[in-house]
Design a protein around this motif. Sequence first.
Motif, PDB file in Angstrom:
ATOM      1  N   ILE A  39      -8.288  15.261  -7.711  1.00 25.35           N
ATOM      2  CA  ILE A  39      -8.827  14.806  -6.429  1.00 25.35           C
ATOM      3  C   ILE A  39     -10.023  13.871  -6.624  1.00 25.35           C
ATOM      4  CG2 ILE A  39     -10.373  16.777  -6.076  1.00 25.35           C
ATOM      5  CD1 ILE A  39      -8.256  15.119  -3.360  1.00 25.35           C
ATOM      6  N   GLN A  40     -10.795  14.067  -7.694  1.00 23.44           N
ATOM      7  CA  GLN A  40     -11.942  13.198  -7.942  1.00 23.44           C
ATOM      8  C   GLN A  40     -11.485  11.760  -8.203  1.00 23.44           C
ATOM      9  OE1 GLN A  40     -11.476  16.040  -9.752  1.00 23.44           O
ATOM     10  NE2 GLN A  40     -13.089  17.384  -8.989  1.00 23.44           N
ATOM     11  N   SER A  41     -10.393  11.605  -8.941  1.00 24.53           N
ATOM     12  CA  SER A  41      -9.880  10.262  -9.217  1.00 24.53           C
ATOM     13  C   SER A  41      -9.383   9.598  -7.944  1.00 24.53           C
ATOM     14  CB  SER A  41      -8.740  10.317 -10.231  1.00 24.53           C
ATOM     15  OG  SER A  41      -9.189  10.819 -11.455  1.00 24.53           O
ATOM     16  N   LEU A  42      -8.732  10.357  -7.080  1.00 26.97           N
ATOM     17  CA  LEU A  42      -8.255   9.794  -5.822  1.00 26.97           C
ATOM     18  C   LEU A  42      -9.413   9.364  -4.929  1.00 26.97           C
ATOM     19  CD1 LEU A  42      -5.306  12.213  -4.992  1.00 26.97           C
ATOM     20  CD2 LEU A  42      -5.180   9.885  -5.895  1.00 26.97           C
ATOM     21  N   ILE A  43     -10.483  10.152  -4.925  1.00 23.05           N
ATOM     22  CA  ILE A  43     -11.670   9.808  -4.131  1.00 23.05           C
ATOM     23  C   ILE A  43     -12.315   8.538  -4.678  1.00 23.05           C
ATOM     24  CG2 ILE A  43     -14.011  10.550  -3.548  1.00 23.05           C
ATOM     25  CD1 ILE A  43     -12.877  13.393  -3.318  1.00 23.05           C
ATOM     26  N   ILE A  44     -12.398   8.418  -5.998  1.00 21.79           N
ATOM     27  CA  ILE A  44     -12.989   7.224  -6.612  1.00 21.79           C
ATOM     28  C   ILE A  44     -12.150   5.997  -6.303  1.00 21.79           C
ATOM     29  CG2 ILE A  44     -13.467   6.107  -8.832  1.00 21.79           C
ATOM     30  CD1 ILE A  44     -14.350   8.863  -9.857  1.00 21.79           C
ATOM     31  N   ILE A  45     -10.827   6.101  -6.415  1.00 17.42           N
ATOM     32  CA  ILE A  45      -9.948   4.968  -6.127  1.00 17.42           C
ATOM     33  C   ILE A  45     -10.057   4.577  -4.656  1.00 17.42           C
ATOM     34  CG2 ILE A  45      -7.530   4.263  -5.969  1.00 17.42           C
ATOM     35  CD1 ILE A  45      -7.048   5.928  -8.520  1.00 17.42           C
ATOM     36  N   PHE A  51       0.793  -1.223   0.000  1.00 19.24           N
ATOM     37  CA  PHE A  51       0.000   0.000   0.000  1.00 19.24           C
ATOM     38  C   PHE A  51       0.830   1.281   0.000  1.00 19.24           C
ATOM     39  CE2 PHE A  51      -4.118  -2.070   1.488  1.00 19.24           C
ATOM     40  CZ  PHE A  51      -4.697  -1.912   0.243  1.00 19.24           C
ATOM     41  N   PRO A  52       1.924   1.385   0.761  1.00 24.96           N
ATOM     42  CA  PRO A  52       2.709   2.626   0.692  1.00 24.96           C
ATOM     43  C   PRO A  52       3.281   2.893  -0.700  1.00 24.96           C
ATOM     44  CG  PRO A  52       3.281   1.426   2.662  1.00 24.96           C
ATOM     45  CD  PRO A  52       2.395   0.530   1.857  1.00 24.96           C
ATOM     46  N   LYS A  53       3.746   1.834  -1.370  1.00 27.30           N
ATOM     47  CA  LYS A  53       4.266   2.012  -2.724  1.00 27.30           C
ATOM     48  C   LYS A  53       3.142   2.427  -3.677  1.00 27.30           C
ATOM     49  CE  LYS A  53       5.494  -1.615  -5.031  1.00 27.30           C
ATOM     50  NZ  LYS A  53       6.183  -2.792  -5.577  1.00 27.30           N
ATOM     51  N   PHE A  54       1.961   1.826  -3.512  1.00 28.56           N
ATOM     52  CA  PHE A  54       0.809   2.170  -4.340  1.00 28.56           C
ATOM     53  C   PHE A  54       0.396   3.623  -4.115  1.00 28.56           C
ATOM     54  CE2 PHE A  54      -3.903   2.194  -4.803  1.00 28.56           C
ATOM     55  CZ  PHE A  54      -3.949   2.015  -6.180  1.00 28.56           C
ATOM     56  N   SER A  55       0.410   4.056  -2.858  1.00 26.33           N
ATOM     57  CA  SER A  55       0.064   5.448  -2.543  1.00 26.33           C
ATOM     58  C   SER A  55       1.070   6.416  -3.154  1.00 26.33           C
ATOM     59  CB  SER A  55       0.019   5.650  -1.029  1.00 26.33           C
ATOM     60  OG  SER A  55      -0.926   4.808  -0.455  1.00 26.33           O
ATOM     61  N   LYS A  56       2.339   6.080  -3.101  1.00 31.95           N
ATOM     62  CA  LYS A  56       3.374   6.943  -3.677  1.00 31.95           C
ATOM     63  C   LYS A  56       3.195   7.068  -5.190  1.00 31.95           C
ATOM     64  CE  LYS A  56       8.388   7.605  -3.693  1.00 31.95           C
ATOM     65  NZ  LYS A  56       8.438   8.186  -4.994  1.00 31.95           N
ATOM     66  N   VAL A  57       2.863   5.971  -5.851  1.00 32.93           N
ATOM     67  CA  VAL A  57       2.638   6.009  -7.299  1.00 32.93           C
ATOM     68  C   VAL A  57       1.441   6.889  -7.625  1.00 32.93           C
ATOM     69  CG1 VAL A  57       1.912   4.591  -9.272  1.00 32.93           C
ATOM     70  CG2 VAL A  57       3.742   3.805  -7.786  1.00 32.93           C
ATOM     71  N   LEU A  58       0.372   6.794  -6.824  1.00 31.97           N
ATOM     72  CA  LEU A  58      -0.805   7.625  -7.071  1.00 31.97           C
ATOM     73  C   LEU A  58      -0.496   9.106  -6.868  1.00 31.97           C
ATOM     74  CD1 LEU A  58      -3.763   5.647  -5.492  1.00 31.97           C
ATOM     75  CD2 LEU A  58      -3.266   6.002  -7.900  1.00 31.97           C
ATOM     76  N   ILE A  59       0.279   9.421  -5.838  1.00 34.11           N
ATOM     77  CA  ILE A  59       0.606  10.823  -5.571  1.00 34.11           C
ATOM     78  C   ILE A  59       1.537  11.374  -6.638  1.00 34.11           C
ATOM     79  CG2 ILE A  59       1.814  12.326  -3.945  1.00 34.11           C
ATOM     80  CD1 ILE A  59       0.656  10.540  -1.709  1.00 34.11           C
TER      81      ILE A  59
END
Length: 100
Positions: A54-60, A40-48
């Motif tokens: 912000i809408q895409s982050l909320i949907i994910i 999850f931390p690696k996945f979060s870093k890739v998303l950031i």
Amino acid sequence: IIISLTTGAMVVLWLSELVTEYGLGNGASLLIYINIISNFPKFSKVLIDQNLPIQSLIIIGSLLLVSLYGIVLLQEGSRPIRLTSSKELNTVVKSKLPVI
């Protein structure tokens, strides 16, 4: 290569049996859970790093929460199975075996 893969699988199986014996939960499921959570931390870093709106982050995030809820719901569910003995085939049986 085959010997190292087999040895690694046996070590993981041994570790999961140890976790189960010590009563910390289902060993294999716990190891799979730790593997998923550790990514999850690696996945979060890739998303950031992708600078998504912000809408895409909320949907994910909501999709992750809904899938987590579904997994827990299915994991904790039970299905009643009617028990019928050979003597009681012609009568209705009230006892049930819960499958967890």
